[in-house]
Design a protein around this motif. Structure first.
Motif, PDB file in Angstrom:
ATOM      1  N   SER A  82       0.932  -1.509  -0.135  1.00  0.00           N
ATOM      2  CA  SER A  82      -0.064  -0.219   0.087  1.00  0.00           C
ATOM      3  C   SER A  82       0.902   1.108   0.294  1.00  0.00           C
ATOM      4  CB  SER A  82      -0.712   0.250   1.286  1.00  0.00           C
ATOM      5  OG  SER A  82      -2.420  -0.528   1.323  1.00  0.00           O
ATOM      6  N   GLY A  83       1.687   1.311  -0.183  1.00  0.00           N
ATOM      7  CA  GLY A  83       3.252   2.679  -0.148  1.00  0.00           C
ATOM      8  C   GLY A  83       3.050   2.801   1.769  1.00  0.00           C
ATOM      9  N   LEU A  84       2.852   2.465   2.425  1.00  0.00           N
ATOM     10  CA  LEU A  84       3.718   2.229   3.371  1.00  0.00           C
ATOM     11  C   LEU A  84       4.823   2.143   4.055  1.00  0.00           C
ATOM     12  CD1 LEU A  84      -0.415   2.063   4.893  1.00  0.00           C
ATOM     13  CD2 LEU A  84       0.872   4.254   4.174  1.00  0.00           C
ATOM     14  N   ALA A  85       5.295   1.843   3.200  1.00  0.00           N
ATOM     15  CA  ALA A  85       7.234   1.481   4.078  1.00  0.00           C
ATOM     16  C   ALA A  85       8.168   2.409   2.884  1.00  0.00           C
ATOM     17  CB  ALA A  85       7.029   0.089   3.463  1.00  0.00           C
ATOM     18  N   THR A  86       8.924   2.806   3.971  1.00  0.00           N
ATOM     19  CA  THR A  86      10.150   4.136   2.291  1.00  0.00           C
ATOM     20  C   THR A  86      10.951   3.397   3.142  1.00  0.00           C
ATOM     21  OG1 THR A  86      10.191   5.526   5.553  1.00  0.00           O
ATOM     22  CG2 THR A  86       8.232   5.516   2.794  1.00  0.00           C
ATOM     23  N   VAL A  87      12.298   3.330   2.668  1.00  0.00           N
ATOM     24  CA  VAL A  87      13.707   2.952   2.555  1.00  0.00           C
ATOM     25  C   VAL A  87      14.608   4.711   2.488  1.00  0.00           C
ATOM     26  CG1 VAL A  87      15.446   1.493   1.812  1.00  0.00           C
ATOM     27  CG2 VAL A  87      12.896   0.905   1.925  1.00  0.00           C
ATOM     28  N   ASN A  88      15.187   5.481   3.313  1.00  0.00           N
ATOM     29  CA  ASN A  88      15.795   6.502   3.109  1.00  0.00           C
ATOM     30  C   ASN A  88      14.487   7.544   2.024  1.00  0.00           C
ATOM     31  OD1 ASN A  88      17.628   5.219   3.900  1.00  0.00           O
ATOM     32  ND2 ASN A  88      18.404   4.782   1.742  1.00  0.00           N
ATOM     33  N   GLY A  89      13.826   7.112   2.667  1.00  0.00           N
ATOM     34  CA  GLY A  89      12.699   8.343   3.031  1.00  0.00           C
ATOM     35  C   GLY A  89      11.536   8.558   1.230  1.00  0.00           C
ATOM     36  N   GLU A  90      12.746   6.498   0.426  1.00  0.00           N
ATOM     37  CA  GLU A  90      11.538   6.981  -0.450  1.00  0.00           C
ATOM     38  C   GLU A  90      10.325   5.538  -0.451  1.00  0.00           C
ATOM     39  OE1 GLU A  90      11.524   8.614  -3.253  1.00  0.00           O
ATOM     40  OE2 GLU A  90      13.253   9.526  -2.678  1.00  0.00           O
ATOM     41  N   VAL A  91       9.407   5.383  -0.829  1.00  0.00           N
ATOM     42  CA  VAL A  91       8.121   4.484  -0.987  1.00  0.00           C
ATOM     43  C   VAL A  91       8.922   3.662  -1.486  1.00  0.00           C
ATOM     44  CG1 VAL A  91       5.799   3.438  -1.235  1.00  0.00           C
ATOM     45  CG2 VAL A  91       6.938   5.703  -0.686  1.00  0.00           C
ATOM     46  N   VAL A  92       8.463   2.309  -1.216  1.00  0.00           N
ATOM     47  CA  VAL A  92       8.838   0.703  -2.242  1.00  0.00           C
ATOM     48  C   VAL A  92       8.144   0.189  -1.446  1.00  0.00           C
ATOM     49  CG1 VAL A  92      10.722  -1.562  -1.973  1.00  0.00           C
ATOM     50  CG2 VAL A  92      11.277   1.320  -1.617  1.00  0.00           C
ATOM     51  N   ASP A  93       7.574  -0.447  -2.886  1.00  0.00           N
ATOM     52  CA  ASP A  93       6.109  -1.030  -2.145  1.00  0.00           C
ATOM     53  C   ASP A  93       6.303  -3.367  -2.438  1.00  0.00           C
ATOM     54  OD1 ASP A  93       6.114  -0.699  -5.004  1.00  0.00           O
ATOM     55  OD2 ASP A  93       4.841  -0.474  -5.041  1.00  0.00           O
ATOM     56  N   LYS A  94       7.812  -3.311  -2.483  1.00  0.00           N
ATOM     57  CA  LYS A  94       7.971  -4.399  -3.407  1.00  0.00           C
ATOM     58  C   LYS A  94       8.622  -4.986  -1.668  1.00  0.00           C
ATOM     59  CE  LYS A  94       6.965  -3.927  -7.365  1.00  0.00           C
ATOM     60  NZ  LYS A  94       5.249  -4.779  -7.667  1.00  0.00           N
ATOM     61  N   GLY A  95       7.904  -6.516  -1.618  1.00  0.00           N
ATOM     62  CA  GLY A  95       8.469  -7.081  -0.632  1.00  0.00           C
ATOM     63  C   GLY A  95      10.038  -7.545  -0.724  1.00  0.00           C
ATOM     64  N   LYS A  96      10.153  -7.867  -1.953  1.00  0.00           N
ATOM     65  CA  LYS A  96      11.764  -8.923  -2.262  1.00  0.00           C
ATOM     66  C   LYS A  96      12.586  -7.666  -1.903  1.00  0.00           C
ATOM     67  CE  LYS A  96      10.440  -8.910  -6.931  1.00  0.00           C
ATOM     68  NZ  LYS A  96      10.124  -9.188  -8.476  1.00  0.00           N
ATOM     69  N   TYR A  97      12.312  -6.023  -2.117  1.00  0.00           N
ATOM     70  CA  TYR A  97      12.661  -5.158  -1.804  1.00  0.00           C
ATOM     71  C   TYR A  97      14.416  -5.224  -0.999  1.00  0.00           C
ATOM     72  CZ  TYR A  97      15.729  -0.830  -1.574  1.00  0.00           C
ATOM     73  OH  TYR A  97      16.773   0.449  -1.099  1.00  0.00           O
ATOM     74  N   LYS A  98      15.765  -5.884  -1.592  1.00  0.00           N
ATOM     75  CA  LYS A  98      16.829  -6.032  -0.226  1.00  0.00           C
ATOM     76  C   LYS A  98      17.688  -5.371  -0.228  1.00  0.00           C
ATOM     77  CE  LYS A  98      17.033 -10.629  -1.922  1.00  0.00           C
ATOM     78  NZ  LYS A  98      18.077 -11.035  -2.436  1.00  0.00           N
ATOM     79  N   LEU A  99      17.400  -5.072   1.048  1.00  0.00           N
ATOM     80  CA  LEU A  99      18.282  -4.359   2.018  1.00  0.00           C
ATOM     81  C   LEU A  99      19.830  -3.275   1.978  1.00  0.00           C
ATOM     82  CD1 LEU A  99      16.310  -4.502   4.917  1.00  0.00           C
ATOM     83  CD2 LEU A  99      15.337  -2.956   4.068  1.00  0.00           C
ATOM     84  N   ALA A 100      20.250  -2.547   2.013  1.00  0.00           N
ATOM     85  CA  ALA A 100      21.798  -2.195   1.822  1.00  0.00           C
ATOM     86  C   ALA A 100      22.123  -2.021   3.654  1.00  0.00           C
ATOM     87  CB  ALA A 100      21.804  -1.336   1.233  1.00  0.00           C
ATOM     88  N   GLY A 101      23.041  -2.191   3.662  1.00  0.00           N
ATOM     89  CA  GLY A 101      23.456  -1.289   4.516  1.00  0.00           C
ATOM     90  C   GLY A 101      23.182   0.279   5.295  1.00  0.00           C
ATOM     91  N   PHE A 102      23.166  -0.093   6.852  1.00  0.00           N
ATOM     92  CA  PHE A 102      22.740   2.075   7.154  1.00  0.00           C
ATOM     93  C   PHE A 102      21.647   2.418   6.628  1.00  0.00           C
ATOM     94  CE2 PHE A 102      27.725   0.566   7.573  1.00  0.00           C
ATOM     95  CZ  PHE A 102      27.273   1.134   8.886  1.00  0.00           C
ATOM     96  N   ASP A 103      20.633   1.283   5.541  1.00  0.00           N
ATOM     97  CA  ASP A 103      18.954   1.511   4.841  1.00  0.00           C
ATOM     98  C   ASP A 103      18.537   2.161   6.621  1.00  0.00           C
ATOM     99  OD1 ASP A 103      19.510   2.021   2.363  1.00  0.00           O
ATOM    100  OD2 ASP A 103      18.775  -0.572   1.911  1.00  0.00           O
ATOM    101  N   THR A 104      17.921   3.453   6.424  1.00  0.00           N
ATOM    102  CA  THR A 104      16.609   4.225   7.189  1.00  0.00           C
ATOM    103  C   THR A 104      15.268   4.114   6.280  1.00  0.00           C
ATOM    104  OG1 THR A 104      17.874   6.245   8.381  1.00  0.00           O
ATOM    105  CG2 THR A 104      15.716   6.076   8.326  1.00  0.00           C
ATOM    106  N   LEU A 105      14.883   2.566   6.955  1.00  0.00           N
ATOM    107  CA  LEU A 105      13.785   2.293   6.996  1.00  0.00           C
ATOM    108  C   LEU A 105      12.305   2.899   8.238  1.00  0.00           C
ATOM    109  CD1 LEU A 105      14.622  -1.655   7.330  1.00  0.00           C
ATOM    110  CD2 LEU A 105      15.036   0.716   4.934  1.00  0.00           C
ATOM    111  N   GLU A 106      11.267   2.814   7.331  1.00  0.00           N
ATOM    112  CA  GLU A 106      10.113   2.804   8.445  1.00  0.00           C
ATOM    113  C   GLU A 106       8.822   2.632   7.809  1.00  0.00           C
ATOM    114  OE1 GLU A 106       8.791   7.192   8.694  1.00  0.00           O
ATOM    115  OE2 GLU A 106      10.637   8.273   8.881  1.00  0.00           O
ATOM    116  N   ILE A 107       8.084   2.169   8.314  1.00  0.00           N
ATOM    117  CA  ILE A 107       7.203   1.252   8.006  1.00  0.00           C
ATOM    118  C   ILE A 107       5.316   1.541   8.989  1.00  0.00           C
ATOM    119  CG2 ILE A 107       6.990  -0.521   9.695  1.00  0.00           C
ATOM    120  CD1 ILE A 107       6.595  -2.379   6.959  1.00  0.00           C
ATOM    121  N   GLY A 108       4.354   1.530   8.887  1.00  0.00           N
ATOM    122  CA  GLY A 108       3.585   1.823   9.609  1.00  0.00           C
ATOM    123  C   GLY A 108       2.099   2.723   8.741  1.00  0.00           C
TER     124      GLY A 108
END
Length: 556
Positions: free
Chosen positions: A46-72
């Motif tokens: 639903s677009g309620l998750a961000t990585v470094n302030g950018e919306v990521v709507d794919k659950g399979k997105y692979k994380l990088a070191g020191f990424d800042t994540l938000e969800i909710g």
């Protein structure tokens, strides 16, 4: 960092989580908060998750070191927060964590675009100020809402009073550990008394405001139904529906899918609803909305972990519809030996302004020129039993029927279904009256009392000397002709033994009129008793069903 007041969670990716999928990361991080994997997936999509302030709507997105994540869930701004508005709330249960409400039909669950009226949320905020976003940390427009009921669906809905409770209840709903049973009144009667419907639901391919059973792109949807009762003539049935998924309009779509849309549902049963509203009886005014009621719910308390179960009697509009379906006129069949005075009884009832039907009169019309009976006899026998104008030569036909049992049965097999149909139309036309009478000489012989064409049977008893004497002569019947008529019917003793009450015709016409008044008083009392018995059955049905559903839910 977790921020209760915004309803969102924040994390910084450590070295050990580099390469981890976004959905798996948040599912692990939020496991202890009560947020389910399904909820995490929903938020991401639903677009309620961000990585470094950018919306990521794919659950399979692979994380990088020191990424800042938000969800909710994003909280509404102050001007978008639902307003507290006074309103009627029927509270079934409340404590510091939850509220169980019996929602009235016509009330929307929460504010939404194009919904200007006060909603359940508005009423709840007035009664429970602690649910407001500023204090509870819940969504400003939908605080505490963990499941929904359509605007025109009545019944039980569970609401959380704080974010922790909302998250736990949301997880339980997502994991299908909440047991929900609805009551619906549907058109007709399903062929199977109970069954399961496993049919995926998605947006209607051409009508985007509607849902539909779809072959591709739909979401899993499962419902189980059981027929509890069907009204007279199969017009509508009361069914219980247990849903195992919570798709939009699930019950309405599923019941329409099997050919039995809900009474009052103009969206998914438009044809049936249009026919219903064109009825020429009182039923047309009943069923003003989709007849659906959230009757039973069982769930685990988010704080105490106790299993709670609630049920609620359907509202007045559903009860009125059920009683209206049942409150057909009492259909009284009148029988008696030939010459016993049945026609006189019918005439007396007519004088008293009670609706009556006469099989003899029906046959007479069928035998007139252009009548269905005359046409059918002409087609079968040519002009053998027809006058020049096409009407039936009744004397000639009767003589032939006396000479040939096979011919008599053949004629009866042609004419009796027509008379039965005419009688059904008569009863249908008078369904809103208390009592209607049908005089049918061969009713018992035709089995009408066993196949539901009538509700009760009244027999006219006349002393043999009157029946074969004065009454026979008044009708212009010879003894031989009367004997033939007698031979086509059950013996009087058997006929009267099959009756529910007996009208005595052994005195004057005044005496017989008094007997017909007694007949109507008896029939009216039966009508009243029958309706009272049904009302009592309904009153006893709800707690019995609640007990059954609770037991079934424990086994599930």
């Amino acid at each position: 960092m977790d921020n209760k007041n915004t309803g969102r969670w924040e994390r910084t990716v450590s070295a050990q989580d580099i390469g981890t999928r976004l959905d798996k990361f948040w599912a692990r991080e939020l496991a202890e908060t009560g947020v389910s994997r399904g909820k995490v997936k929903s938020w991401i999509e639903s677009g309620l998750a961000t990585v470094n302030g950018e919306v990521v709507d794919k659950g399979k997105y692979k994380l990088a070191g020191f990424d800042t994540l938000e969800i909710g869930e994003l909280q509404s701004s102050g001007e978008d927060t639902a307003e507290a508005i006074p309103g009627d709330l029927k509270i079934v249960y409340e404590d510091d964590n939850i509220v169980v409400v019996d929602k009235a039909a016509g009330v929307t669950t929460h504010p939404a675009p194009g919904e200007p009226d006060a909603t359940l949320v508005n009423y709840l905020l007035h009664s429970y100020p602690d649910m407001a976003s500023a204090e509870s940390g819940m969504d400003g427009q939908r605080p505490g809402i963990v499941h929904r009921l359509d605007k025109d669906t009545s019944g039980l809905i569970v609401v959380a009073r704080n974010e922790a409770g909302r998250l736990r209840l949301s997880a339980d709903f997502a994991e299908r550990s909440v047991d929900k049973v609805y009551l619906a009144v549907v058109h007709g009667r399903p062929k199977k008394a109970e069954g399961g419907i496993d049919a995926p639901i998605g947006r209607h391919p051409t009508r985007k405001t509607r849902m539909a059973v779809v072959e591709k792109g739909g979401r899993e949807a499962r419902s189980d139904y059981r027929v509890l009762w069907t009204g007279p003539r199969g017009l509508a049935s009361l069914v219980a529906v247990r849903i195992h998924t919570g798709r939009t309009h699930q019950i309405r779509v599923h019941m329409a899918h099997i050919g039995h849309p809900l009474v009052g549902d103009a969206t998914y049963g438009s044809q049936e609803d249009a026919v219903w509203k064109r009825r020429d009886d009182k039923l047309a005014q009943l069923g003003p909305r989709q007849m659906l009621h959230a009757f039973h719910i069982s769930f685990t308390h988010p704080q105490t972990k106790e299993r709670l179960t609630f049920w609620q009697t359907p509202p007045e509009d559903i009860l009125s519809l059920l009683q209206g379906l049942y409150r057909e006129c009492l259909r009284v069949g009148i029988v008696g030996m030939p010459g016993s005075g049945k026609s006189t009884v019918v005439n007396s009832l007519r004088k008293q302004a009670h609706p009556t039907f006469s099989a003899d009169e029906s046959v007479a019309k069928l035998y007139e020129a252009g009548g269905d009976g005359a046409d059918m006899i002409a087609q079968r026998f040519g002009n053998q039993f027809s006058h020049e104008d096409g009407s039936v030569d009744k004397a000639k036909l009767f003589s032939a029927m006396c000479d040939s049992e096979n011919l008599r049965r053949e004629v009866m097999d042609m004419v009796h279904p027509m008379v039965r149909h005419e009688c059904e139309l008569f009863f249908r036309a008078h369904r809103d009256t208390s009592v209607a009478y049908a005089e049918v000489p061969l009713l018992l012989e035709g089995g009408w009392h066993k196949t539901g064409q009538v509700d009760v049977v009244a027999g006219v008893r006349c002393p043999e000397e009157m029946r074969t004497g004065d009454l026979r002569r008044q009708r212009g019947l010879s003894r031989e002709m009367l004997a033939v008529f007698d031979s086509w019917q059950w013996p009087e003793q058997d006929k009267l033994a099959a009756c529910d009450m007996v009208v005595e015709n052994s005195g004057s016409l005044e005496d017989l009129e008094q007997e017909t008044r007694r007949l109507h008083e008896w029939a009216t009392a039966r009508f009243t008793e029958r309706n009272a018995e049904f009302a009592k059955w309904l009153d006893e049905l709800w707690p019995r069903l609640a007990q059954e559903f609770a037991g079934e839910g424990d086994k599930a």
